[in-house]
Write a protein that holds these residues in place. Sequence first.
Motif, PDB file in Angstrom:
ATOM      1  N   UNK A 133     -12.527 -42.666  80.984  1.00 23.72           N
ATOM      2  CA  UNK A 133     -13.140 -41.741  81.938  1.00 23.72           C
ATOM      3  C   UNK A 133     -14.256 -42.432  82.713  1.00 23.72           C
ATOM      4  N   UNK A 134     -15.105 -43.158  82.015  1.00 26.86           N
ATOM      5  CA  UNK A 134     -16.246 -43.828  82.650  1.00 26.86           C
ATOM      6  C   UNK A 134     -15.772 -44.873  83.657  1.00 26.86           C
ATOM      7  N   UNK A 135     -14.798 -45.679  83.255  1.00 23.74           N
ATOM      8  CA  UNK A 135     -14.293 -46.729  84.147  1.00 23.74           C
ATOM      9  C   UNK A 135     -13.587 -46.144  85.366  1.00 23.74           C
ATOM     10  N   UNK A 136     -12.833 -45.070  85.154  1.00 25.00           N
ATOM     11  CA  UNK A 136     -12.111 -44.448  86.268  1.00 25.00           C
ATOM     12  C   UNK A 136     -13.074 -43.859  87.285  1.00 25.00           C
ATOM     13  N   UNK A 137     -14.123 -43.197  86.797  1.00 21.49           N
ATOM     14  CA  UNK A 137     -15.122 -42.621  87.708  1.00 21.49           C
ATOM     15  C   UNK A 137     -15.820 -43.723  88.503  1.00 21.49           C
ATOM     16  N   UNK A 138     -16.164 -44.800  87.820  1.00 25.66           N
ATOM     17  CA  UNK A 138     -16.845 -45.904  88.507  1.00 25.66           C
ATOM     18  C   UNK A 138     -15.943 -46.526  89.567  1.00 25.66           C
ATOM     19  N   UNK A 139     -14.671 -46.700  89.240  1.00 20.36           N
ATOM     20  CA  UNK A 139     -13.724 -47.272  90.201  1.00 20.36           C
ATOM     21  C   UNK A 139     -13.551 -46.384  91.427  1.00 20.36           C
ATOM     22  N   UNK A 140     -13.753 -45.057  91.248  1.00 22.41           N
ATOM     23  CA  UNK A 140     -13.640 -44.128  92.365  1.00 22.41           C
ATOM     24  C   UNK A 140     -14.878 -44.124  93.251  1.00 22.41           C
ATOM     25  N   UNK A 141     -15.935 -44.846  92.830  1.00 20.83           N
ATOM     26  CA  UNK A 141     -17.153 -44.911  93.627  1.00 20.83           C
ATOM     27  C   UNK A 141     -18.271 -44.016  93.149  1.00 20.83           C
ATOM     28  N   UNK A 142     -18.132 -43.465  91.946  1.00 19.37           N
ATOM     29  CA  UNK A 142     -19.154 -42.579  91.386  1.00 19.37           C
ATOM     30  C   UNK A 142     -20.245 -43.413  90.720  1.00 19.37           C
TER      31      UNK A 142
END
Length: 319
Positions: free
Chosen positions: A71-80
Amino acid sequence: MKKILCVGSVTADVMVKPADSIPEPGTLQSVESISVHTGGCASNAAMDLAKIGVPVRLCCRLGNDRFGDFVKETAQEAGVDISAVVQRDAPQTTVSVVCVQSNGERSFLYYPGSAGAFCTEDIPESAADGCEIVFVAGAMLLSGFDGNPCGTFLQKMQEAGKYTALDTGWDFEDIWLPKLKDVLPHLDLFMPSYDEAVKLSGCTEVSEMVRFFKKCGAKNLVIKMGKDGAYLSPQHGEAQVLPAFSGLTVKDTTGAGDAFCAGFLTGIARGEDFYRCGILANAAGAHCVMELGASAGIPPLKQIEEFIASYGIEKEGSL
């Protein structure tokens, strides 16, 4: 553009499609697909906002496990901005098994986990620094934060000059209004779904719901009504129903309400009027349901505006 802090419910979603029935015990049934996505109101809204192009920070609690890392990595990859995300050894990251029916409707098997354990101590002191809008997403699912802790937090945010907003999840504990009575007086914007608003207010007429929530202290109201659009009631101005966009091919309604909230908050962050915020919200929700997954269909703001214009809606107009 104003930066938004999204606080609240985050999950890993295991999506099963189609899931029109459950196999009999001892039998096996094939499905078209099983996939893992980020989910939960706060992460959905944060990722949607980032994809639209709005600066956003996520504040949530995850477990120290593979789902939490995902979840953390996916959010970061989305620009969050994930600087306010915390991970703890226990409990495990919240997980939803999302059963997507052939018609796009869905039901959930839900493990409360880290979202249920989220509490005030999980919000870093610097979480809201640089953010002018604070959005609590997935209230009613935050057992350690709902009620007075959330109300106290939002009061503090308002006193610091922040614009406060909140939407709700489905209260599996069936407590409802007592979880929000200390929260509503500190909301600049409240955005429940129709079904959640029925449970909270005891009313079935939308106009009666709005009166109820405003009497409880909320300033601006938006009631999300799915395919029927949204009921907008600003603090100053007349209420209006905005119908949903028509002619869509619906693949999956997962995350549509969160996309709606992200679209509405995009308008707030840009300084749009209340009704234009509603149009952006409906358009974001429309893009969400046309793809599988809570955030997969969300495009940049320019594309959303082109979509709105294709329906003949001018910048100053309304549906």
